[in-house]
Design an enzyme around this catalytic site. Structure first.
Site, PDB file in Angstrom:
ATOM      1  N   HIS A 191      24.016  34.267  43.677  1.00  0.00           N
ATOM      2  CA  HIS A 191      23.321  35.297  42.901  1.00  0.00           C
ATOM      3  C   HIS A 191      21.903  34.833  42.566  1.00  0.00           C
ATOM      4  CE1 HIS A 191      27.537  36.449  41.372  1.00  0.00           C
ATOM      5  NE2 HIS A 191      27.140  37.461  42.135  1.00  0.00           N
TER       6      HIS A 191
ATOM      7  N   LYS B  97      38.108  46.731  34.141  1.00  0.00           N
ATOM      8  CA  LYS B  97      38.232  45.531  34.958  1.00  0.00           C
ATOM      9  C   LYS B  97      38.406  44.313  34.060  1.00  0.00           C
ATOM     10  CE  LYS B  97      35.892  43.066  38.665  1.00  0.00           C
ATOM     11  NZ  LYS B  97      34.683  42.986  39.487  1.00  0.00           N
TER      12      LYS B  97
ATOM     13  N   ARG C 205      26.959  39.089  52.203  1.00  0.00           N
ATOM     14  CA  ARG C 205      27.413  37.787  52.683  1.00  0.00           C
ATOM     15  C   ARG C 205      28.028  37.889  54.068  1.00  0.00           C
ATOM     16  NH1 ARG C 205      31.112  37.042  47.569  1.00  0.00           N
ATOM     17  NH2 ARG C 205      31.551  39.064  48.424  1.00  0.00           N
TER      18      ARG C 205
ATOM     19  N   SER D  57      31.995  35.011  43.025  1.00  0.00           N
ATOM     20  CA  SER D  57      32.441  34.704  41.660  1.00  0.00           C
ATOM     21  C   SER D  57      33.939  34.476  41.611  1.00  0.00           C
ATOM     22  CB  SER D  57      32.061  35.849  40.714  1.00  0.00           C
ATOM     23  OG  SER D  57      30.670  35.957  40.598  1.00  0.00           O
TER      24      SER D  57
END
Length: 163
Positions: A16, A40, A89, A127
């Site tokens: 990040h 979440k 990614r 993460s």
């Protein structure tokens, strides 16, 4: 030009930070926007994530950390920003991000999504991987800033006390 770099950042990783650093060099202002998704389950609260991001980004004059709930396009309209940056990614990221970009564009035709490919050093990093390694007392020092590594250890240690 102002851009929004949205995400959950639970926690922020070196990947990040790489995207933010590259954005800070290219754009006049970068708003790093933390999604506050109450449905979440996150490891860190939105307030904790904001504090960690602010500590990690204090060297930048043109980077602001903010939070939002709801639709990203509504937030972008509120901020009067028409460009967002998303990191990629892998091909699997592209498929999801392209779908989201098209939906966002359908809902708000002024929004543009710029895709920034992750540096090769961070193409594997997420993460969720950092959280998983941390939960098993693994070394994440090469994956996150020191302040985040410390916060992870404290959070996980505190969680184990409460079990």
């Amino acid at each position: 030009m102002e851009v929004i770099y949205p995400g959950s950042f639970d926690p922020i990783t070196n990947g990040h930070l790489d995207i933010i650093d590259r954005c800070a060099k290219k754009f006049d202002k970068v708003i790093v926007s933390i999604l506050n998704n109450t449905s979440k389950k996150t490891l860190f609260t939105v307030e904790e994530r904001k504090e960690l991001l602010e500590k990690c980004l204090e060297k930048y004059d043109n980077v602001e950390v903010d939070t939002f709930s709801g639709l990203l396009i509504d937030y972008a309209k509120e901020k009067n920003v028409t460009t967002m940056v998303r990191g990629l990614r892998a091909v699997s990221d592209f498929e999801y991000e392209m779908q989201m970009a098209l939906v966002n564009r359908k809902l708000y035709d002024e929004i543009e999504t710029l895709f920034m490919v992750s540096s090769g050093d961070y193409a594997y990093l997420s993460s969720s991987i950092v959280r998983e390694i941390s939960l098993f007392d693994g070394d994440v020092s090469c994956l996150v800033p020191e302040v985040v590594e410390k916060a992870l250890k404290e959070k996980i240690k505190g969680g184990r006390k409460n079990q």
